[in-house]
Design a protein around this motif. Structure first.
Motif, mmCIF file in Angstrom:
data_model
loop_
_atom_site.group_PDB
_atom_site.id
_atom_site.type_symbol
_atom_site.label_atom_id
_atom_site.label_comp_id
_atom_site.label_asym_id
_atom_site.label_seq_id
_atom_site.Cartn_x
_atom_site.Cartn_y
_atom_site.Cartn_z
ATOM 1 N N UNK A 1 0.825 -1.215 0.000
ATOM 2 C CA UNK A 1 0.000 0.000 0.000
ATOM 3 C C UNK A 1 0.859 1.266 0.000
ATOM 4 N N UNK A 2 2.071 1.188 0.547
ATOM 5 C CA UNK A 2 2.918 2.377 0.554
ATOM 6 C C UNK A 2 3.517 2.653 -0.826
ATOM 7 N N UNK A 3 3.577 1.619 -1.667
ATOM 8 C CA UNK A 3 4.112 1.816 -3.013
ATOM 9 C C UNK A 3 3.026 2.122 -4.038
ATOM 10 N N UNK A 4 1.766 1.841 -3.685
ATOM 11 C CA UNK A 4 0.670 2.164 -4.601
ATOM 12 C C UNK A 4 0.334 3.645 -4.463
ATOM 13 N N UNK A 5 -0.043 4.266 -5.577
ATOM 14 C CA UNK A 5 -0.328 5.702 -5.549
ATOM 15 C C UNK A 5 -1.589 6.019 -4.754
ATOM 16 N N UNK A 6 -2.591 5.136 -4.862
ATOM 17 C CA UNK A 6 -3.849 5.328 -4.142
ATOM 18 C C UNK A 6 -4.270 4.021 -3.486
ATOM 19 N N UNK A 7 -5.064 4.150 -2.421
ATOM 20 C CA UNK A 7 -5.530 3.000 -1.654
ATOM 21 C C UNK A 7 -7.037 3.118 -1.459
ATOM 22 N N UNK A 8 -7.741 2.041 -1.714
ATOM 23 C CA UNK A 8 -9.187 2.050 -1.506
ATOM 24 C C UNK A 8 -9.515 1.617 -0.088
ATOM 25 N N UNK A 9 -10.397 2.381 0.542
ATOM 26 C CA UNK A 9 -10.977 1.995 1.826
ATOM 27 C C UNK A 9 -12.449 1.730 1.620
ATOM 28 N N UNK B 1 -15.621 3.241 7.300
ATOM 29 C CA UNK B 1 -15.659 2.836 8.709
ATOM 30 C C UNK B 1 -14.278 2.742 9.321
ATOM 31 N N UNK B 2 -14.030 1.657 10.046
ATOM 32 C CA UNK B 2 -12.760 1.494 10.743
ATOM 33 C C UNK B 2 -11.611 1.148 9.798
ATOM 34 N N UNK B 3 -11.934 0.746 8.555
ATOM 35 C CA UNK B 3 -10.871 0.522 7.576
ATOM 36 C C UNK B 3 -10.136 1.831 7.301
ATOM 37 N N UNK B 4 -10.887 2.916 7.176
ATOM 38 C CA UNK B 4 -10.265 4.236 6.966
ATOM 39 C C UNK B 4 -9.386 4.603 8.144
ATOM 40 N N UNK C 1 -12.487 6.375 -0.582
ATOM 41 C CA UNK C 1 -13.528 5.536 0.027
ATOM 42 C C UNK C 1 -14.554 5.095 -1.018
ATOM 43 N N UNK C 2 -14.616 3.786 -1.256
ATOM 44 C CA UNK C 2 -15.572 3.202 -2.197
ATOM 45 C C UNK C 2 -16.082 1.893 -1.586
ATOM 46 N N UNK C 3 -17.399 1.750 -1.382
ATOM 47 C CA UNK C 3 -17.916 0.509 -0.787
ATOM 48 C C UNK C 3 -17.978 -0.617 -1.803
ATOM 49 N N UNK C 4 -18.309 -1.812 -1.341
ATOM 50 C CA UNK C 4 -18.659 -2.886 -2.259
ATOM 51 C C UNK C 4 -20.134 -2.719 -2.626
ATOM 52 N N UNK C 5 -20.619 -3.538 -3.553
ATOM 53 C CA UNK C 5 -22.001 -3.384 -3.983
ATOM 54 C C UNK C 5 -22.756 -4.697 -4.032
#
Length: 387
Positions: free
Chosen positions: A164-172, A175-178, A192-196
């Motif tokens: 995750x530190x090498x990726x430019x962006x990270x999806x949360x 909630x507590x994931x953020x 922040x993008x949820x599942x569907x």
């Protein structure tokens, strides 16, 4: 007409060829992003032929909306840490195929599938392409159910941090994931993008009626220590009130409650229509996990008109609050018992309002059409920021 985005989606499997939350998420991402003016270059394990993938998954491969790339699976002997080593070798195979294909506008990485690519991200041919990574639950940063899990989490944390530190962006998932991601120092990268969930799961709330008989609870999942089956078993045996509990999933016989008529086991069910049928006949889903991301089973139960009892872990608080359920602390058996007893004692009309609130929340936030639009919107922002 707007130019179609080319998105490389790297993953370790796709539903229904492989079962699991990440694999199901990869399937629906491919399906719905390709319906939103995107071309998906999908990288999946080579467990079958492309034609078999097309026939089994029902993905739209016409007009190159989805282009499937089959990635050889490495063969590794089992040893402590073999899964991480195998994941890295798989990511290397992904990279070798990706490197020979048309360069995408963005690379979407599921789990460890882009590990080798991220290590090569400073090379000129990759430096200009943004990456976004999704590890979903981040279980290794959450509460462990036992000492064995606690020690295994340490090695996973190091590997996840490296990615995750090498990726430019990270999806949360929210909630507590953020909060977890903020605590490990990637705040500026978070999207922040949820599942569907698909519309076909939605029950018409107008058909919901107050339950005047005994309450039907349901648990869905495989047996795994972090799913909280042990805690649920102990609590269920100590509740005197009338209720029915349905277990859907492969629960080993030695982990089943014996001689209690109020508990029913169905075993593994692969037919979604059968699962939907059982859920629509139930009132409350119980999800007592020690750690989670954003469980699809909670969305399926909500869409089916169930109230929810769940542990406040991962992104579950995005799905459940006081309007449609009860959140408890992981591993807390008194809280779990009290939550079940409270649901049993709840007036029928109040429970009905909770069930309606579940359906409404899915309609407003978690249908795949909306999740896909949000995902495309975030991807476009990322690409524009690079221009």
């Amino acid at each position: 007409m707007n130019k179609k985005l080319i998105i490389a989606l790297l993953t370790d499997g796709i539903y229904p060829l492989q079962l699991g939350g990440m694999q199901k998420h990869s399937y629906f991402l491919s399906k719905y992003l390709s319906q939103n003016n995107a071309i998906i270059h999908l990288y999946i394990p080579q467990v079958t032929t492309i034609q078999e993938v097309a026939n089994t998954s029902n993905l739209n491969l016409e007009n190159d909306c989805i282009k499937i790339n089959l990635v050889p699976l490495p063969s590794v002997r089992k040893f402590p840490g073999h899964y991480l080593f195998e994941s890295y070798l798989y990511s290397k195979n992904v990279y070798n195929i990706l490197n020979n294909n048309t360069q995408p506008d963005l690379i979407y990485i599921q789990g460890f599938s882009g590990w080798h690519l991220l290590n090569r991200g400073t090379e000129p041919n990759w430096k200009s392409i943004p990456t976004i990574i999704n590890f979903h639950g981040y279980n290794m940063f959450q509460l462990a159910p036992n000492i064995k899990s606690h020690f295994s989490y340490y090695f996973f944390r190091q590997a996840v941090l490296q990615n995750i530190k090498k990726s430019e962006y990270v999806i949360s998932l929210g909630g507590k994931i953020t909060s977890i991601l903020q605590a490990i120092g990637v705040s500026k990268k978070i999207r922040e993008i949820p599942i569907g969930i698909e519309k076909i799961w939605l029950k018409d709330s107008a058909l919901l009626q107050p339950n005047l008989s005994i309450l039907n609870f349901v648990f869905i999942g495989r047996y795994e220590r972090l799913k909280g089956v042990e805690e649920l078993n102990q609590v269920v045996c100590n509740i005197k009130e009338d209720f029915q509990l349905h277990f859907i999933g492969p629960i080993p016989e030695n982990k089943q409650i014996k001689g209690l008529p109020k508990v029913k086991y169905y075993g593994a069910i692969n037919d979604e229509n059968r699962i939907k049928e059982i859920l629509r006949g139930c009132d409350v889903l119980i999800c007592p996990s020690w750690s989670e991301g954003m469980p699809t089973v909670i969305l399926e139960a909500m869409a089916s008109g169930c109230a929810i009892i769940a542990t406040d872990v991962g992104a579950v608080s995005e799905q459940v609050d006081a309007s449609n359920g009860i959140l408890i602390q992981p591993g807390n058996k008194p809280e779990l018992k009290a939550a079940i007893e409270r649901m049993i004692a709840l007036p029928a009309e109040q429970l009905l309002e909770m069930k309606k609130a579940s359906i409404k929340r899915v309609e407003e936030k978690f249908l795949w059409d909306k999740v896909a639009e949000l995902t495309i919107s975030e991807i476009k922002k990322i690409i524009e920021n690079r221009s």
